[in-house]
Design an enzyme around this catalytic site. Structure first.
Site, PDB file in Angstrom:
ATOM      1  N   ASP A 162     -12.274 -12.100  12.575  1.00 18.01           N
ATOM      2  CA  ASP A 162     -11.816 -12.989  14.057  1.00 18.01           C
ATOM      3  C   ASP A 162     -13.289 -12.808  14.582  1.00 18.01           C
ATOM      4  O   ASP A 162     -14.510 -12.299  14.825  1.00 18.01           O
ATOM      5  CB  ASP A 162     -11.514 -10.916  15.010  1.00 18.01           C
ATOM      6  N   ASP A 201      -2.337 -11.497  10.390  1.00 18.05           N
ATOM      7  CA  ASP A 201      -2.624 -10.098  10.023  1.00 18.05           C
ATOM      8  C   ASP A 201      -2.313  -9.098  10.894  1.00 18.05           C
ATOM      9  O   ASP A 201      -1.776  -9.132  11.610  1.00 18.05           O
ATOM     10  CB  ASP A 201      -4.587 -10.152   9.572  1.00 18.05           C
ATOM     11  N   CYS A 260      10.666  -1.963  -5.368  1.00 16.73           N
ATOM     12  CA  CYS A 260       9.158  -2.198  -5.703  1.00 16.73           C
ATOM     13  C   CYS A 260       8.318  -2.377  -7.637  1.00 16.73           C
ATOM     14  O   CYS A 260       8.765  -0.529  -7.550  1.00 16.73           O
ATOM     15  CB  CYS A 260       8.383  -0.810  -4.799  1.00 16.73           C
ATOM     16  N   CYS A 272       5.137  -1.747  -7.365  1.00 17.88           N
ATOM     17  CA  CYS A 272       3.759  -1.253  -7.298  1.00 17.88           C
ATOM     18  C   CYS A 272       3.743  -0.237  -7.980  1.00 17.88           C
ATOM     19  O   CYS A 272       4.024   0.372  -8.228  1.00 17.88           O
ATOM     20  CB  CYS A 272       3.510  -1.223  -6.123  1.00 17.88           C
ATOM     21  N   CYS A 325       4.692   2.929  -6.868  1.00 14.48           N
ATOM     22  CA  CYS A 325       6.184   3.538  -7.194  1.00 14.48           C
ATOM     23  C   CYS A 325       6.225   3.777  -9.136  1.00 14.48           C
ATOM     24  O   CYS A 325       7.330   4.360  -8.865  1.00 14.48           O
ATOM     25  CB  CYS A 325       7.514   2.207  -6.507  1.00 14.48           C
ATOM     26  N   HIS A 349       1.121   0.702  -1.348  1.00 14.83           N
ATOM     27  CA  HIS A 349       2.302   0.745  -1.347  1.00 14.83           C
ATOM     28  C   HIS A 349       2.366  -0.229  -0.251  1.00 14.83           C
ATOM     29  O   HIS A 349       3.112  -1.600  -0.709  1.00 14.83           O
ATOM     30  CB  HIS A 349       3.532   1.751  -2.067  1.00 14.83           C
TER      31      HIS A 349
END
Lengths: 375, 375
Positions: B92, B271, B309, B311, B314, B340
């Site tokens: 930004d 974002d 999930c 990931c 998990c 996660h």
């Protein structure tokens, strides 16, 4: 008993390389155990720890009993599942932490009663209870309850603590044998040699522990504030007293130079908070000695923490970047510095083992020590 | 201009899948950018971020200018090297943070002067200066300086801020073209549509920005405290005003439902600090809605955060284990929950993209939203 084989002993000394077979895998020794006090190696998610591939991890019974508690750990599938760590785990008995609670514990011949530092609730450790607790965690190696005395202590105090610790070790071993006979648990039990810096005490203590059926023997009561030379002499005195055919574990030690000394004296296992705790204060271990990452000299330095290190941190981060992240208070800096420090310790042990296997440990030690004196 | 191709537009709507080519790689859109405020996605070491494989990462010029500073980032090899992230980075302009410093900034037609929240030093942002700074970071996409007004604001205030932002956008683009002409930088520049919730303002603003040679267009000034329905209506109003052939970026948004709405309106980039900041307070995003990990109901729960999930968190940690680590204040819980939450957001976007490519986005959206209403 857990199978333990010694593959090689350094020809010109006592350093040895072996392997201890546990229910959750083989521990190649000499080995350094990262400390996972409360169910995690601080800052290391389970997959990061797996990547580091330590031979065994240590966790603290005292902290885990208070939170989340034995019943909860059982309900959550045991300590391995709680930690997300499938490899070998050794737990201490909790005694060391309890004896540090000077004003909040009461000792008698049957155990020690204390108040939790979290909520003030009363808890009790007994020689049989600590083994039962560790078995309920499902650990691979449990430690007996022992009484730790401060350094220095009067000979009479040391002698009484040794006497009590010996009695407790026997009670703990009986409990372990009972649990193993029922099939509830398959882990090993290590006894702890005490006796301060008094060789006769340590010798007498060890003679009474040897032959009782312990899976291994620890050297307790060292690294409690004594100067380095005293520590190194005590290691050289204490380690050879322990049975040769069982793993020897030096508790709570230490700096790389201490590990190198202890391996030379025939010690097989180590644990210490040094690499993890230091990371949180920005202290970094390297092949050129220690550095403090927040120092201004690193601010514009594009080189890695340690040019000889192949860890993830040294592969992607410059010293300048790590200093920035540390000064900015970013959790990422704790993760990155912990990763590096543990990598340094684990790599040191792997290289030491290779050196022992190749019969060149003495040379390895002197090269490492010379490198660390450079900076 | 950065090449941008649209591969597919949802037949029954406006959702689209495309790719933006940047100097550090291809950004497949729609894409969610994790926020790496001060040179790191909080709690994610570089190798963890690499494993998450986000299409692009956002960093904040304001924070980086104050610490470690532009010169230092240059000396350390640029922002990619500082972060240990080899993929695309968007920054930004710093304007948004400066306009939040109510009492500590002074606005004029040529820029904004402010005092650092770290040491009180005076700094100045100008429309050309912020582009030059981002170019010195070496980013892939730079944002122009714009004036942000709070919601709600008087029409006159909105109109004046739009006027000033348009002038600044032009100045910023000129500076970018100068830098690109010299070969000093090859990144793209995005303009920012302002105008609050006033369609005429946003339309007028966009008409003046279109055709000037910007690489993309952002929707600014939303998600500043308005209710969800107002936000969703504003997105539906603002997004279609932006040129169709360039990437559209909705700044600072948002909840999964906000992303789903915005994608349906043809937005390509997002974002938000939500997944990372929430992780630090123990709030978890799942396919069944949000949960608060410290709640007692999770204490004995051996199931993963989200059964859908895949990931790392998990895969290895139970809810009970994560609650324990969070309550114990372990940094590991921040790492695991951040991993996660980011995985959830990134997976949502990947699945949305697949749905758009397969012409079934509307169905995908309704299934995801229904699942999240369950708990």
């Amino acid at each position: 008993m857990l199978p333990f084989r010694i593959h090689r002993v350094e020809p010109s000394g006592k350093a040895r390389a072996g392997e201890l077979v546990t229910p959750h895998g083989i521990v190649r020794t000499p080995a350094f155990m990262p400390v996972g006090t409360a169910g995690t190696v601080k800052g290391m998610a389970a997959w990061e720890l797996a990547g580091l591939a330590p031979e065994m991890v240590l966790a603290n019974t005292y902290h885990l009993v208070l939170r989340p508690g034995v019943e909860r750990i059982e309900r959550l599938g045991g300590l391995h599942r709680l930690m997300g760590w499938p490899g070998p785990i050794l737990t201490d008995s909790g005694g060391y932490q309890v004896f540090s609670l000077a004003g909040r514990r009461r000792l008698d011949d049957e155990g020690v009663t204390f108040r939790s530092h979290l909520d003030g609730d009363e808890h009790r450790l007994t020689p049989a209870g600590v083994i039962s607790t560790q078995a309920r965690f499902g650990v691979d190696v449990a430690m007996v309850l022992d009484e730790c005395v401060p350094y220095p202590s009067e000979p009479g105090v040391v002698a009484r603590s040794v006497e009590r610790s010996m009695a407790w070790a026997g009670t703990g071993l009986n409990e372990a044998e009972r649990l193993r006979a029922t099939g509830e648990w398959q882990g090993g039990v290590f006894a702890i040699q005490q006796g301060g810096v008094d060789e006769a005490q340590r010798r007498g203590c060890t003679e009474r522990l040897a032959g009782l059926g312990f899976d291994g023997f620890a050297i307790g009561g060292l690294a409690v504030g004594e100067p380095t030379e005293v520590l190194h002499e005590a290691i050289a005195m204490a380690a050879p007293l322990l049975p040769e055919d069982r793993p020897r574990y030096l508790m709570g030690v230490g700096y790389p130079e201490d590990l190198l000394q202890a391996m030379a004296c025939g010690v097989d296992l180590f644990d210490c908070v040094l690499p993890t705790r230091s990371a949180r204060t920005g202290k970094v271990f390297t092949s050129r000695g220690e550095l403090v990452i927040k120092n201004a000299c690193h601010a514009d330095d594009d080189s890695p923490l340690d040019p000889e290190c192949e860890c993830p941190t040294c592969s992607v981060y410059s010293r300048g970047a790590l200093r920035h992240l540390f000064v900015a208070g970013e959790v990422t800096s704790v993760v990155a510095l912990t990763m590096h420090n543990l990598s340094y310790f684990l790599s040191l042990m792997r290289r030491a083992r290779e050196a022992i296997m190749a019969g060149r440990y003495a040379r390895f030690r002197s090269v490492v020590e010379a490198g660390r004196r450079v900076s």
